[in-house]
Design a protein around this motif. Structure first.
Motif: not given
Length: 363
Positions: A2, A4-8, A11
């Motif tokens: 996943s 998701l953490k990296h995308k956060v 951002k």
């Protein structure tokens, strides 16, 4: 995996891009346990000689708005390990992102040589956002291209900053005396540094299931003391303690791995790339590979033929290990030849070359 953490992280980074770049600000991306920090320390020391730079440590696993702001406004960003959020961080054109990588040479396959398709994609994106990848030799360009999914034009064989340590003026006798006092051992004993790596297969990670410490000490204890240095990530691969009632010294928490190498008389390892760094000292290395068949069949593999290439004898049992040490069956003639495939130059000037290159905009 996943992302998701990296995308956060990406951002959060983007939010702070509204602030201008500070041309004197330098960010080092590190783990909170500060593992693999050696190259960064040497770059910092060299940059301190060049000007009034501001240094910031960005911890990968700690979210801090202040640190994100410093990262987004840094002129120079140094990495020493993988950092997947880099794939989602759009740095300003005037920022410079440099991957130093913590290990010299190319030994065990890693990164893009062994990962999944989704990881390949993110590695490639992270490399798109990397300006320079510093390596130890032109001979390993192709391996680094694959491992980092990076264009060859970004790879520069300028050396490994942490290797400069061995060219500093160390009082080795004093270091050995300090070590002997700290661990209450006879200062006349020779030090055997045992530095095993981790295995994905958990059952092979307790080295004392395979090294008979009683036999080892009975045969060699008069002359040698065994010093164990576990890989910093071993806890991710073995849930129990690694310990034995027999006599040895656990130096896994010893601050300086390089000091241990400097004061040791020989090294026992297995598949760890630490042997590349130790090789520049031109001291005996033994490869204690009790799980060799399983490792070659099931683990990451190597960029070369392990059995033909490693610069020292390969042993699989305690008896074979003891025999090599007791009867001086080392293969030191292999060390120099091997090291030449991993380093273009070893001169104590790597930090200077890297900083010169970076401050001169890649020239």
């Amino acid at each position: 995996m996943s992302f998701l953490k990296h995308k956060v992280y990406g951002k959060l980074f983007s939010f702070f891009k509204i602030f201008p770049i500070n041309k004197n600000q330098v960010s080092f991306v590190v783990d909170s346990n500060k593992s693999f920090k050696g190259n960064l320390d040497y770059i910092r020391k060299e940059m301190e000689k060049r000007g009034d730079f501001e240094f910031n440590f960005f911890y990968k696993d700690k979210i801090s708005f202040s640190n994100f702001k410093k990262l987004a406004t840094s002129k120079y960003i140094f990495l020493n390990d993988n950092f997947f959020p880099l794939a989602f961080m759009d740095f300003r054109d005037e920022a410079c992102v440099i991957q130093l990588w913590h290990a010299p040479g190319a030994s065990k396959k890693f990164g893009g040589s062994v990962c999944s398709a989704s990881e390949l994609e993110i590695l490639s994106k992270a490399s798109d956002n990397t300006d320079y990848l510093i390596s130890s030799s032109k001979n390993i360009e192709n391996q680094y291209m694959e491992a980092f999914q990076i264009d060859k034009s970004k790879i520069h064989p300028l050396g490994v900053p942490r290797i400069d340590y061995y060219f500093e003026n160390h009082d080795i006798d004093k270091l050995k005396q300090d070590f002997s006092r700290k661990y209450d051992v006879d200062s006349d004993k020779k030090i055997i540094l045992y530095a095993p790596t981790f295995r994905d297969e958990e059952k092979y990670n307790n080295v004392f299931d395979y090294l008979n410490l009683d036999d080892f000490n009975e045969a060699l204890g008069e002359e040698y003391i065994l010093v164990l240095r576990l890989h910093p990530k071993i806890r991710n691969f073995y849930k129990n303690d690694i310990s034995s009632k027999g006599k040895y010294i656990d130096v896994s928490d010893f601050e300086s791995e390089q000091e241990l190498m400097l004061i040791s008389d020989m090294m026992i390892t297995d598949y760890s790339s630490i042997m590349i760094e130790y090789g520049i000292l031109n001291r005996p290395v033994i490869f204690f590979t009790y799980d060799l068949d399983s490792y070659l069949a099931n683990e990451r593999g190597f960029y070369y033929d392990f059995k033909k290439t490693v610069p020292g004898p390969i042993v699989r049992t305690s008896d074979e290990l003891i025999d090599v040490i007791k009867n001086d069956k080392f293969e030191k003639e292999k060390i120099g030849k091997f090291i030449k495939t991993q380093f273009d130059v070893i001169d104590g000037e790597s930090s200077k070359r890297v900083v010169d290159f970076i401050l001169n905009d890649g020239r």
